[in-house]
Design a protein around this motif. Structure first.
Motif, mmCIF file in Angstrom:
data_model
loop_
_atom_site.group_PDB
_atom_site.id
_atom_site.type_symbol
_atom_site.label_atom_id
_atom_site.label_comp_id
_atom_site.label_asym_id
_atom_site.label_seq_id
_atom_site.Cartn_x
_atom_site.Cartn_y
_atom_site.Cartn_z
ATOM 1 N N LYS A 1 -5.290 -0.215 0.922
ATOM 2 C CA LYS A 1 -6.378 -0.448 0.442
ATOM 3 C C LYS A 1 -7.253 0.747 -0.091
ATOM 4 N N GLU A 2 -7.228 1.641 0.933
ATOM 5 C CA GLU A 2 -8.046 2.814 0.949
ATOM 6 C C GLU A 2 -7.459 3.839 -0.361
ATOM 7 N N PHE A 3 -5.990 3.660 -0.236
ATOM 8 C CA PHE A 3 -5.319 4.345 -1.437
ATOM 9 C C PHE A 3 -5.578 3.815 -3.031
ATOM 10 N N ARG A 4 -5.620 2.464 -2.937
ATOM 11 C CA ARG A 4 -6.057 1.680 -4.226
ATOM 12 C C ARG A 4 -7.281 2.202 -4.595
ATOM 13 N N ALA A 5 -8.411 2.199 -3.740
ATOM 14 C CA ALA A 5 -9.776 2.552 -3.691
ATOM 15 C C ALA A 5 -9.942 4.061 -4.360
ATOM 16 N N ALA A 6 -8.997 4.806 -3.581
ATOM 17 C CA ALA A 6 -9.298 6.413 -4.030
ATOM 18 C C ALA A 6 -8.594 6.658 -5.377
ATOM 19 N N PHE A 7 -7.483 6.020 -5.800
ATOM 20 C CA PHE A 7 -7.230 6.210 -6.824
ATOM 21 C C PHE A 7 -7.853 5.715 -8.111
#
Ligand SMILES: [Zn+2]
Length: 376
Positions: free
Chosen positions: A98-104
Protein backbone atom coordinates in the motif's frame (compact mmCIF):
# COMPACT_ATOMS: atom_id res chain seq x y z
CA UNK A 1 -0.23 4.98 -16.33
CA UNK A 2 0.14 5.68 -20.01
CA UNK A 3 3.26 6.18 -22.13
CA UNK A 4 2.47 9.89 -22.41
CA UNK A 5 3.06 10.29 -18.66
CA UNK A 6 6.63 9.04 -19.07
CA UNK A 7 9.05 11.78 -20.09
CA UNK A 8 10.79 11.37 -23.48
CA UNK A 9 12.33 7.87 -24.15
CA UNK A 10 10.54 7.90 -27.51
CA UNK A 11 12.64 5.15 -29.07
CA UNK A 12 12.00 2.69 -26.24
CA UNK A 13 8.30 3.52 -26.25
CA UNK A 14 7.90 2.75 -29.95
CA UNK A 15 9.80 -0.52 -29.51
CA UNK A 16 7.38 -1.54 -26.74
CA UNK A 17 4.33 -0.43 -28.72
CA UNK A 18 5.39 -2.59 -31.66
CA UNK A 19 5.95 -5.61 -29.40
CA UNK A 20 2.36 -5.41 -28.19
CA UNK A 21 0.91 -4.69 -31.61
CA UNK A 22 2.81 -7.50 -33.32
CA UNK A 23 2.10 -9.85 -30.43
CA UNK A 24 5.72 -10.74 -29.82
CA UNK A 25 6.22 -9.81 -26.21
CA UNK A 26 9.25 -11.59 -24.72
CA UNK A 27 8.67 -13.35 -21.40
CA UNK A 28 11.28 -11.24 -19.61
CA UNK A 29 12.21 -7.61 -20.19
CA UNK A 30 14.64 -5.47 -18.29
CA UNK A 31 14.30 -1.69 -18.32
CA UNK A 32 17.72 -0.29 -17.52
CA UNK A 33 18.72 3.33 -16.98
CA UNK A 34 20.22 5.71 -14.43
CA UNK A 35 18.19 7.04 -11.50
CA UNK A 36 15.56 9.55 -12.60
CA UNK A 37 15.51 8.32 -16.22
CA UNK A 38 12.06 6.76 -15.82
CA UNK A 39 12.63 3.01 -16.11
CA UNK A 40 10.07 2.19 -13.42
CA UNK A 41 7.28 4.39 -14.85
CA UNK A 42 8.01 3.05 -18.34
CA UNK A 43 7.73 -0.55 -17.06
CA UNK A 44 4.40 0.35 -15.42
CA UNK A 45 3.17 2.01 -18.63
CA UNK A 46 4.08 -1.15 -20.55
CA UNK A 47 2.26 -3.36 -18.00
CA UNK A 48 -0.79 -1.10 -18.38
CA UNK A 49 -0.61 -1.45 -22.16
CA UNK A 50 -0.42 -5.26 -21.87
CA UNK A 51 -3.34 -5.63 -19.46
CA UNK A 52 -5.66 -2.99 -21.01
CA UNK A 53 -8.85 -4.49 -22.47
CA UNK A 54 -9.12 -1.97 -25.33
CA UNK A 55 -5.51 -1.52 -26.24
CA UNK A 56 -4.45 0.46 -29.29
CA UNK A 57 -1.05 0.89 -30.90
CA UNK A 58 -0.40 4.08 -28.89
CA UNK A 59 -1.01 2.31 -25.58
CA UNK A 60 -3.71 1.67 -23.03
CA UNK A 61 -7.21 3.18 -23.35
CA UNK A 62 -7.13 4.64 -19.83
CA UNK A 63 -10.82 4.00 -19.20
CA UNK A 64 -11.50 0.23 -19.18
CA UNK A 65 -11.84 -1.63 -15.86
CA UNK A 66 -8.26 -2.92 -16.14
CA UNK A 67 -6.86 0.58 -16.75
CA UNK A 68 -8.79 1.96 -13.78
CA UNK A 69 -7.20 -0.67 -11.52
CA UNK A 70 -3.80 -0.17 -13.08
CA UNK A 71 -3.94 3.56 -12.49
CA UNK A 72 -4.05 2.71 -8.79
CA UNK A 73 -1.60 -0.20 -9.21
CA UNK A 74 -4.24 -2.57 -7.81
CA UNK A 75 -4.78 -4.88 -10.82
CA UNK A 76 -4.78 -8.50 -9.52
CA UNK A 77 -2.54 -9.69 -12.38
CA UNK A 78 0.15 -7.12 -11.65
CA UNK A 79 2.45 -8.31 -8.86
CA UNK A 80 4.88 -5.77 -7.47
CA UNK A 81 8.19 -6.65 -5.87
CA UNK A 82 10.64 -4.07 -4.51
CA UNK A 83 13.47 -3.81 -1.97
CA UNK A 84 12.54 -3.63 1.71
CA UNK A 85 14.38 -3.73 5.04
CA UNK A 86 14.10 -7.37 6.08
CA UNK A 87 13.17 -8.10 9.70
CA UNK A 88 12.11 -11.30 11.45
CA UNK A 89 8.44 -10.35 10.81
CA UNK A 90 8.68 -8.54 7.48
CA UNK A 91 9.96 -10.97 4.85
CA UNK A 92 8.39 -9.76 1.60
CA UNK A 93 7.21 -6.63 -0.16
CA UNK A 94 3.48 -7.45 0.19
CA UNK A 95 3.74 -6.02 3.70
CA UNK A 96 4.52 -2.57 2.27
CA UNK A 97 2.54 -2.71 -0.97
CA UNK A 98 0.00 0.00 0.00
CA UNK A 99 2.81 2.37 0.93
CA UNK A 100 4.66 1.53 -2.28
CA UNK A 101 1.61 2.24 -4.43
CA UNK A 102 1.08 5.58 -2.69
CA UNK A 103 4.75 6.54 -3.03
CA UNK A 104 4.81 5.64 -6.73
CA UNK A 105 1.56 7.49 -7.45
CA UNK A 106 2.90 10.56 -5.68
CA UNK A 107 6.17 10.45 -7.62
CA UNK A 108 6.71 7.76 -10.29
CA UNK A 109 10.37 8.87 -10.52
CA UNK A 110 11.11 8.10 -6.86
CA UNK A 111 14.54 6.84 -5.83
CA UNK A 112 15.41 3.98 -3.51
CA UNK A 113 16.39 6.58 -0.91
CA UNK A 114 12.94 8.23 -1.16
CA UNK A 115 11.32 4.84 -0.80
CA UNK A 116 13.31 3.96 2.31
CA UNK A 117 12.51 7.37 3.83
CA UNK A 118 8.86 6.66 3.15
CA UNK A 119 8.95 3.46 5.23
CA UNK A 120 11.28 4.95 7.86
CA UNK A 121 13.98 2.46 7.01
CA UNK A 122 16.81 4.88 6.19
CA UNK A 123 20.20 3.47 7.20
CA UNK A 124 18.92 -0.10 6.77
CA UNK A 125 19.99 -2.37 3.95
CA UNK A 126 17.54 -2.62 1.04
CA UNK A 127 17.04 -6.24 0.02
CA UNK A 128 14.88 -8.63 -1.95
CA UNK A 129 15.21 -11.88 -0.03
CA UNK A 130 14.75 -15.61 -0.67
CA UNK A 131 11.28 -15.68 0.97
CA UNK A 132 10.18 -13.08 -1.54
CA UNK A 133 11.42 -15.24 -4.41
CA UNK A 134 9.46 -18.20 -2.97
CA UNK A 135 6.35 -16.02 -2.89
CA UNK A 136 6.87 -15.02 -6.50
CA UNK A 137 6.89 -18.68 -7.56
CA UNK A 138 3.64 -19.24 -5.65
CA UNK A 139 1.93 -16.16 -7.15
CA UNK A 140 2.90 -17.11 -10.67
CA UNK A 141 1.51 -20.61 -10.23
CA UNK A 142 -2.05 -19.20 -10.01
CA UNK A 143 -4.00 -18.65 -13.19
CA UNK A 144 -4.46 -15.04 -14.16
CA UNK A 145 -7.62 -13.33 -12.92
CA UNK A 146 -8.50 -11.73 -16.21
CA UNK A 147 -7.35 -14.66 -18.34
CA UNK A 148 -4.63 -12.62 -19.99
CA UNK A 149 -1.09 -11.98 -18.83
CA UNK A 150 0.29 -12.37 -15.33
CA UNK A 151 2.92 -9.71 -14.79
CA UNK A 152 5.64 -9.71 -12.19
CA UNK A 153 7.26 -6.31 -11.94
CA UNK A 154 10.45 -6.19 -9.92
CA UNK A 155 11.95 -2.79 -9.10
CA UNK A 156 15.71 -2.88 -8.55
CA UNK A 157 16.43 -6.62 -9.06
CA UNK A 158 20.09 -5.84 -8.24
CA UNK A 159 18.97 -5.84 -4.59
CA UNK A 160 18.16 -9.58 -4.69
CA UNK A 161 20.42 -11.66 -2.49
CA UNK A 162 22.05 -14.72 -4.06
CA UNK A 163 19.36 -17.15 -2.85
CA UNK A 164 16.61 -15.00 -4.31
CA UNK A 165 18.49 -14.54 -7.57
CA UNK A 166 18.97 -18.31 -7.97
CA UNK A 167 15.28 -18.99 -7.39
CA UNK A 168 14.28 -16.31 -9.91
CA UNK A 169 16.76 -17.70 -12.40
CA UNK A 170 14.89 -21.03 -12.37
CA UNK A 171 11.63 -19.29 -13.31
CA UNK A 172 13.34 -17.35 -16.07
CA UNK A 173 14.76 -20.61 -17.44
CA UNK A 174 11.37 -22.28 -17.58
CA UNK A 175 8.82 -19.52 -18.11
CA UNK A 176 5.17 -20.44 -17.75
CA UNK A 177 2.59 -19.40 -20.34
CA UNK A 178 1.46 -15.79 -20.33
CA UNK A 179 3.78 -14.86 -17.52
CA UNK A 180 5.78 -11.71 -18.15
CA UNK A 181 8.71 -10.57 -16.04
CA UNK A 182 9.43 -6.84 -16.06
CA UNK A 183 12.58 -5.79 -14.25
CA UNK A 184 13.54 -2.13 -13.71
CA UNK A 185 17.21 -1.78 -12.83
CA UNK A 186 19.70 1.05 -12.28
CA UNK A 187 22.71 -1.26 -12.01
CA UNK A 188 22.24 -4.32 -14.24
CA UNK A 189 25.98 -5.05 -13.99
CA UNK A 190 25.34 -6.20 -10.42
CA UNK A 191 23.05 -9.00 -11.59
CA UNK A 192 24.09 -12.59 -12.30
CA UNK A 193 25.19 -12.93 -15.95
CA UNK A 194 22.86 -15.95 -16.20
CA UNK A 195 19.91 -13.65 -15.39
CA UNK A 196 21.08 -10.98 -17.82
CA UNK A 197 21.31 -13.54 -20.62
CA UNK A 198 17.64 -14.46 -20.15
CA UNK A 199 16.10 -11.01 -20.36
CA UNK A 200 15.67 -8.66 -23.27
CA UNK A 201 17.05 -5.26 -22.44
CA UNK A 202 15.25 -1.94 -22.93
CA UNK A 203 18.01 0.60 -22.28
CA UNK A 204 16.92 4.10 -21.28
CA UNK A 205 19.27 7.04 -21.55
CA UNK A 206 19.69 9.97 -19.19
CA UNK A 207 17.05 12.64 -19.91
CA UNK A 208 18.18 15.78 -21.72
CA UNK A 209 18.04 19.15 -19.93
CA UNK A 210 15.42 20.26 -22.48
CA UNK A 211 13.17 17.29 -21.63
CA UNK A 212 13.49 17.89 -17.89
CA UNK A 213 12.85 21.60 -18.33
CA UNK A 214 9.76 21.23 -20.51
CA UNK A 215 8.28 18.63 -18.11
CA UNK A 216 8.80 20.95 -15.14
CA UNK A 217 6.91 23.60 -17.08
CA UNK A 218 4.03 21.37 -18.18
CA UNK A 219 3.66 19.26 -15.00
CA UNK A 220 4.47 21.86 -12.33
CA UNK A 221 3.69 25.18 -14.04
CA UNK A 222 7.24 26.53 -13.70
CA UNK A 223 8.43 29.38 -15.91
CA UNK A 224 10.97 28.59 -18.63
CA UNK A 225 13.66 30.38 -16.62
CA UNK A 226 13.01 28.55 -13.32
CA UNK A 227 12.66 25.20 -15.08
CA UNK A 228 15.85 25.76 -17.05
CA UNK A 229 17.87 26.48 -13.91
CA UNK A 230 16.61 23.39 -12.09
CA UNK A 231 17.08 21.18 -15.17
CA UNK A 232 20.69 22.26 -15.47
CA UNK A 233 21.41 21.28 -11.85
CA UNK A 234 19.39 18.04 -12.00
CA UNK A 235 21.58 16.75 -14.86
CA UNK A 236 19.03 14.43 -16.47
CA UNK A 237 17.66 13.04 -13.19
CA UNK A 238 13.96 13.93 -13.01
CA UNK A 239 13.64 12.77 -9.42
CA UNK A 240 16.42 15.16 -8.43
CA UNK A 241 14.57 17.96 -10.27
CA UNK A 242 11.41 17.25 -8.25
CA UNK A 243 13.42 17.22 -5.02
CA UNK A 244 14.91 20.64 -5.82
CA UNK A 245 11.47 21.98 -6.65
CA UNK A 246 10.13 20.86 -3.27
CA UNK A 247 13.08 22.36 -1.43
CA UNK A 248 12.54 25.64 -3.26
CA UNK A 249 8.93 25.70 -2.13
CA UNK A 250 9.83 24.74 1.41
CA UNK A 251 12.40 27.56 1.50
CA UNK A 252 9.76 29.99 0.30
CA UNK A 253 7.32 28.88 3.02
CA UNK A 254 10.03 29.12 5.64
CA UNK A 255 10.81 32.66 4.55
CA UNK A 256 7.16 33.72 5.01
CA UNK A 257 7.10 31.98 8.36
CA UNK A 258 10.28 33.69 9.54
CA UNK A 259 9.11 37.10 8.25
CA UNK A 260 5.86 36.83 10.25
CA UNK A 261 7.82 35.85 13.33
CA UNK A 262 10.14 38.86 13.05
CA UNK A 263 7.27 41.28 12.36
CA UNK A 264 5.60 40.07 15.54
CA UNK A 265 8.86 40.42 17.45
CA UNK A 266 8.98 44.08 16.33
CA UNK A 267 5.34 45.03 16.90
CA UNK A 268 4.73 42.77 19.89
CA UNK A 269 0.97 42.85 19.35
CA UNK A 270 0.23 40.42 22.18
CA UNK A 271 -2.98 38.68 20.94
CA UNK A 272 -1.29 38.09 17.57
CA UNK A 273 1.84 36.82 19.31
CA UNK A 274 -0.21 34.30 21.28
CA UNK A 275 -2.06 33.16 18.16
CA UNK A 276 1.26 32.63 16.37
CA UNK A 277 2.68 30.70 19.33
CA UNK A 278 -0.37 28.41 19.45
CA UNK A 279 -0.23 27.76 15.73
CA UNK A 280 3.48 26.95 15.77
CA UNK A 281 3.38 24.83 18.88
CA UNK A 282 1.05 22.53 16.92
CA UNK A 283 3.52 21.99 14.05
CA UNK A 284 5.65 18.86 14.02
CA UNK A 285 9.03 18.82 15.72
CA UNK A 286 10.87 18.59 12.38
CA UNK A 287 9.20 21.75 11.08
CA UNK A 288 10.01 23.55 14.31
CA UNK A 289 13.65 22.52 14.05
CA UNK A 290 13.76 23.71 10.46
CA UNK A 291 12.45 27.09 11.55
CA UNK A 292 15.38 27.56 13.94
CA UNK A 293 17.87 26.32 11.38
CA UNK A 294 16.41 28.69 8.81
CA UNK A 295 16.73 31.59 11.27
CA UNK A 296 20.40 30.74 11.86
CA UNK A 297 21.00 30.81 8.13
CA UNK A 298 19.29 34.20 7.77
CA UNK A 299 21.32 35.78 10.62
CA UNK A 300 24.56 34.48 9.15
CA UNK A 301 23.67 35.84 5.70
CA UNK A 302 22.68 39.21 7.23
CA UNK A 303 26.11 39.55 8.77
CA UNK A 304 27.84 38.66 5.48
CA UNK A 305 25.65 41.18 3.72
CA UNK A 306 26.35 43.94 6.26
CA UNK A 307 30.10 43.40 6.07
CA UNK A 308 30.04 43.65 2.30
CA UNK A 309 30.71 39.95 1.61
CA UNK A 310 27.74 39.79 -0.71
CA UNK A 311 29.23 36.93 -2.70
CA UNK A 312 28.99 34.77 0.46
CA UNK A 313 25.23 35.35 0.88
CA UNK A 314 23.53 32.04 0.10
CA UNK A 315 19.90 33.15 -0.14
CA UNK A 316 18.63 34.20 -3.58
CA UNK A 317 15.48 35.46 -5.34
CA UNK A 318 12.65 36.68 -3.08
CA UNK A 319 14.51 35.40 -0.01
CA UNK A 320 17.36 37.71 -0.89
CA UNK A 321 15.14 40.79 -1.23
CA UNK A 322 13.77 40.05 2.25
CA UNK A 323 17.32 39.68 3.55
CA UNK A 324 18.34 43.07 2.17
CA UNK A 325 15.54 44.73 4.15
CA UNK A 326 16.14 42.72 7.30
CA UNK A 327 19.96 42.88 7.41
CA UNK A 328 20.18 46.38 8.99
CA UNK A 329 18.51 45.01 12.15
CA UNK A 330 21.19 42.40 12.71
CA UNK A 331 24.37 43.96 14.04
CA UNK A 332 27.51 43.12 15.98
CA UNK A 333 25.70 43.81 19.27
CA UNK A 334 22.81 41.38 18.85
CA UNK A 335 24.21 38.80 16.40
CA UNK A 336 25.79 36.50 18.95
CA UNK A 337 22.74 36.56 21.23
CA UNK A 338 20.39 35.77 18.33
CA UNK A 339 22.54 32.83 17.23
CA UNK A 340 22.68 31.56 20.80
CA UNK A 341 18.90 31.77 21.22
CA UNK A 342 18.10 29.99 17.97
CA UNK A 343 20.76 27.35 18.56
CA UNK A 344 19.68 26.53 22.09
CA UNK A 345 15.98 26.44 21.16
CA UNK A 346 16.73 24.00 18.38
CA UNK A 347 18.52 21.86 20.98
CA UNK A 348 15.61 22.07 23.48
CA UNK A 349 13.00 21.22 20.83
CA UNK A 350 14.94 18.05 20.03
CA UNK A 351 14.76 17.17 23.72
CA UNK A 352 10.98 17.56 23.94
CA UNK A 353 10.78 21.02 25.54
CA UNK A 354 7.31 22.57 25.67
CA UNK A 355 7.09 24.47 22.34
CA UNK A 356 4.57 27.07 23.61
CA UNK A 357 6.82 28.26 26.42
CA UNK A 358 9.82 28.12 24.16
CA UNK A 359 8.30 30.16 21.28
CA UNK A 360 6.81 32.77 23.60
CA UNK A 361 10.13 33.20 25.36
CA UNK A 362 11.95 33.46 22.03
CA UNK A 363 9.64 36.10 20.63
CA UNK A 364 10.11 38.24 23.76
CA UNK A 365 13.89 37.89 23.60
CA UNK A 366 13.92 38.78 19.90
CA UNK A 367 11.82 41.85 20.67
CA UNK A 368 14.43 42.96 23.21
CA UNK A 369 17.29 42.23 20.80
CA UNK A 370 15.89 43.55 17.54
CA UNK A 371 13.48 46.39 18.39
CA UNK A 372 16.28 48.65 19.76
CA UNK A 373 18.21 48.09 16.51
CA UNK A 374 15.21 49.46 14.63
CA UNK A 375 15.27 52.71 16.63
CA UNK A 376 19.01 53.31 16.08
ZN1 LIG B 1 -7.78 0.11 -20.94
Amino acid sequence: MNYSEVIAQTESKSRLQSMVEENRVPHALMFTGPEGSGNLPLAIAFATHLLCKNKAHQGACGTCSACIQLNKLTHPDLHLVFPIALTSEIRNSDYWVKEFRAAFLKNPYLSLEDWFNEINADNKQPLIGADEAGDILRKLSYTSFEGQYKILLMWLPEKMNLDAANKILKVLEEPSDNTIFLLASHQPDQLLPTILSRVQSIPLGKLSNEDVSSSLQSKFGKTAEEAGQIAMLADGNFNEAIRMLEEDELGHNMMNHFQTFMRLAFSFDFPKVLAWVDENAALGRERQKRFFQYGLEVFRDCLMYNYGHRDLVRLSGSERSFLEKFAPFVNQKNYEKLIEEFNSNCYYIERNANPKILFLDLIMKCNALIAPAKRN
